[in-house]
Structure formats: structure tokens, C-alpha cells
Scaffold this motif. Structure first.
Motif, PDB file in Angstrom:
ATOM      1  N   GLY A  16       0.843  -1.388  -0.032  1.00 35.53           N
ATOM      2  CA  GLY A  16       0.271   0.539  -0.119  1.00 35.53           C
ATOM      3  C   GLY A  16       0.744   1.427   0.287  1.00 35.53           C
ATOM      4  N   GLU A  17       1.673   0.903   1.008  1.00 33.43           N
ATOM      5  CA  GLU A  17       3.150   2.905   0.732  1.00 33.43           C
ATOM      6  C   GLU A  17       3.255   2.733  -0.284  1.00 33.43           C
ATOM      7  OE1 GLU A  17       5.906   2.672   4.293  1.00 33.43           O
ATOM      8  OE2 GLU A  17       5.901   4.905   4.232  1.00 33.43           O
ATOM      9  N   ILE A  19       2.934   1.600  -3.312  1.00 28.13           N
ATOM     10  CA  ILE A  19       1.952   1.984  -5.073  1.00 28.13           C
ATOM     11  C   ILE A  19       1.936   3.587  -4.586  1.00 28.13           C
ATOM     12  CG2 ILE A  19      -0.331   1.569  -5.213  1.00 28.13           C
ATOM     13  CD1 ILE A  19      -0.107  -1.116  -5.068  1.00 28.13           C
ATOM     14  N   VAL A  20       0.593   3.845  -3.497  1.00 28.89           N
ATOM     15  CA  VAL A  20       0.914   5.403  -3.160  1.00 28.89           C
ATOM     16  C   VAL A  20       1.768   6.204  -3.479  1.00 28.89           C
ATOM     17  CG1 VAL A  20       0.421   6.886  -1.433  1.00 28.89           C
ATOM     18  CG2 VAL A  20      -1.269   5.371  -1.754  1.00 28.89           C
ATOM     19  N   ASN A  21       2.929   5.798  -3.183  1.00 28.23           N
ATOM     20  CA  ASN A  21       4.463   6.738  -3.336  1.00 28.23           C
ATOM     21  C   ASN A  21       4.625   6.238  -4.770  1.00 28.23           C
ATOM     22  OD1 ASN A  21       5.434   7.907  -0.450  1.00 28.23           O
ATOM     23  ND2 ASN A  21       4.588   6.452  -0.213  1.00 28.23           N
ATOM     24  N   ARG A  23       2.741   6.421  -7.018  1.00 24.73           N
ATOM     25  CA  ARG A  23       1.906   6.722  -8.453  1.00 24.73           C
ATOM     26  C   ARG A  23       2.355   8.268  -8.280  1.00 24.73           C
ATOM     27  NH1 ARG A  23      -3.315   5.239  -6.479  1.00 24.73           N
ATOM     28  NH2 ARG A  23      -2.817   3.282  -7.376  1.00 24.73           N
ATOM     29  N   GLU A  24       2.713   8.379  -7.304  1.00 26.88           N
ATOM     30  CA  GLU A  24       3.438  10.040  -7.160  1.00 26.88           C
ATOM     31  C   GLU A  24       4.319  10.284  -8.250  1.00 26.88           C
ATOM     32  OE1 GLU A  24       1.396  11.334  -2.599  1.00 26.88           O
ATOM     33  OE2 GLU A  24       3.473  11.340  -3.110  1.00 26.88           O
ATOM     34  N   GLU A  27       3.475  10.043 -11.575  1.00 27.62           N
ATOM     35  CA  GLU A  27       2.691  11.546 -11.986  1.00 27.62           C
ATOM     36  C   GLU A  27       4.046  12.799 -12.188  1.00 27.62           C
ATOM     37  OE1 GLU A  27      -1.113  10.279  -9.602  1.00 27.62           O
ATOM     38  OE2 GLU A  27      -0.170  11.946  -8.737  1.00 27.62           O
ATOM     39  N   ARG A  58       1.048   2.399 -12.785  1.00 29.95           N
ATOM     40  CA  ARG A  58      -0.948   1.744 -12.299  1.00 29.95           C
ATOM     41  C   ARG A  58      -1.025   0.768 -11.779  1.00 29.95           C
ATOM     42  NH1 ARG A  58      -4.228   3.864 -16.973  1.00 29.95           N
ATOM     43  NH2 ARG A  58      -2.569   5.235 -17.775  1.00 29.95           N
ATOM     44  N   GLU A  61      -1.863  -3.772  -6.004  1.00 27.45           N
ATOM     45  CA  GLU A  61      -1.115  -4.959  -4.814  1.00 27.45           C
ATOM     46  C   GLU A  61      -0.485  -5.928  -5.454  1.00 27.45           C
ATOM     47  OE1 GLU A  61      -3.190  -4.777  -1.395  1.00 27.45           O
ATOM     48  OE2 GLU A  61      -2.457  -6.242  -0.616  1.00 27.45           O
TER      49      GLU A  61
END
Ligand SMILES: CSC[C@@H](O)[C@@H](O)C(=O)COP(=O)(O)O
Ligand SMILES: [Zn+2]
Length: 210
Positions: A16-17, A19-21, A23-24, A27, A58, A61
Motif C-alpha cells: 500500500g505504501e 503503490i501510493v508513493n 504513483r506520485e 505522475e 498503475r 497490490e
């Protein structure tokens, strides 16, 4: 009781951590064309790492897998990053390292080409040098190494080990390829990554004015 040799809840947390980071970072355009790979230490013997070949902007998990500290997949037939050894060597060498980030930004790639001949990028006098853990002043300089690119990760890993024997490093460039940066956790690794990105961009700008 899980049949897995690691805690699945810990994998889910790391995934989870990551994937979020990621993605940033994606971007910002730092992970073009499925490039880049990212990992986090799960426990003393396991690392969560991106599966090879995925679009890093993209990820889901299922695109995060587990390897051991020798880079071998654990309880999966997925293929980990082609550069897994460059991650696991850092976790093996530095017990305090918790996160390794590898990106292919335009700045990192261009700078790696321009400074490959010198073998390093000299970064001096910047306030942002204080972003690297242990540095407390702008009145200092660091040499960001630039290694020749190779598809042989053992060769690259051996060269990284040699550099680490000689100096404190927070990252390194690979010629025509990108940047590796690491830290005790995601926040510190991102701080190092972002500081290198900014400082390399500054050097490229200054080079235009010379
Ligand atoms: C798609 S070109 C980039 C790859 O060769 C590699 O350098 C990279 O960063 C991503 O490889 P991966 O195996 O997906 O982790
Ligand atoms: Zn790469």
C-alpha cells in the motif's frame, strides 16, 4: 496460522505504501515506459518489490511481490524487477535501510549521460545538500557516482559495493539509465531521491549558462 514465511499483513502494508508513493513519482514523469523499480524492507529476511515489466504508475497490490535478501522470489512464480540485486544488496549491507527507489527521470538520464565520462557529479554549496542524512551545512560537497550501464546486475552490484567501501552514499546514477536512492524508510528515501533530482536539474541549468 499462515503457511507463508512472512506476515501477509506486513506485505499488504508495504504494498500500500509503495503503490501510493510510486504513483506520485510516476505522475512527475519519473517512471516512463514501465521503467523504474521500488522496494521496501518487510522484515529481517524479506523485501517487498515491484514485479518486473509493470506500468509503475498503475500498480495494484498484485504487482508487489516478495524476495529474500539474495533476490530470490518467495512463495510466488512472479518475476521480480530485473534489477532486484541492486535493491537487496543494500538491505543486506545496511540493516537500517528500509526503502530503495529507482527512477528514470529525464533529468537523471540526461545528467547520467553528461557526467558518465567524469564518473561522478560534483554537487557543492547547495542548501539542499542538507537533505542528505548526516549533512548539516551547505558548506560541503558530495560526489554522486555515475556507473557504466550493464544488463549484468552482478557486475553492477559489485561496482556499487566497491563504491560503498570507499564513501558514504545516498544514491548513484547509472549511465543512460537512471538514479538509485535509498533511506531508512520511504520518507527518507524520497527525500534523498527528490534532492538528487533537484540538484541534478540545477547542475544542468547552470551548465547551460556556462
Ligand atoms: C523498460 S526499460 C527499463 C528497465 O530495463 C529497467 O531499467 C527498469 O528500471 C525497470 O525494470 P523492471 O524489471 O520492470 O523493474
Ligand atoms: Zn532501470
Amino acid at each position: 496460522m499462515s503457511a507463508l514465511p512472512y506476515d501477509p499483513a506486513r506485505l499488504a502494508h508495504c504494498a500500500g505504501e509503495l503503490i501510493v508513493n510510486i504513483r506520485e513519482l510516476s505522475e512527475r514523469g519519473w517512471t516512463p515506459a514501465t521503467s523504474s523499480n521500488f522496494s521496501q524492507r518487510m522484515d529481517e529476511r524479506h523485501v517487498a518489490i515491484t514485479v518486473s515489466g509493470r506500468d509503475k504508475g498503475r500498480l495494484v497490490e498484485d504487482d508487489i511481490m516478495v524476495v529474500d535478501l539474495d533476490g530470490r522470489p518467495v512463495a510466488t512464480d512472479k518475476k521480480s524487477s530485473a534489477e532486484t540485486l541492486l535493491h537487496t544488496q543494500l538491505y543486506k549491507r545496511f540493516p537500517e535501510t528500509g526503502c530503495v527507489l529507482h527512477t528514470h527521470s529525464l533529468v537523471q538520464t540526461v545528467a547520467s549521460r553528461l557526467y558518465a565520462g567524469a564518473g561522478h557529479v560534483h554537487l557543492e554549496g547547495y542548501e539542499l545538500l542538507k537533505a542528505f542524512t548526516g549533512n548539516t551545512t551547505h558548506e560541503t560537497a558530495i560526489e554522486l557516482p555515475v556507473l557504466p550501464n550493464s544488463q549484468d546486475m552482478s557486475t553492477l552490484a559489485a561496482q556499487v559495493d566497491c563504491l560503498l567501501d570507499q564513501q558514504t552514499l545516498w544514491g548513484y546514477l547509472i549511465d543512460g539509465h537512471g538514479l538509485y536512492a535509498w533511506g531508512r524508510d520511504m520518507a527518507e528515501a524520497r527525500r534523498h531521491l527528490e534532492a538528487f533530482e533537484f540538484l541534478l536539474a540545477a547542475e544542468l541549468e547552470l551548465r547551460k549558462l556556462r
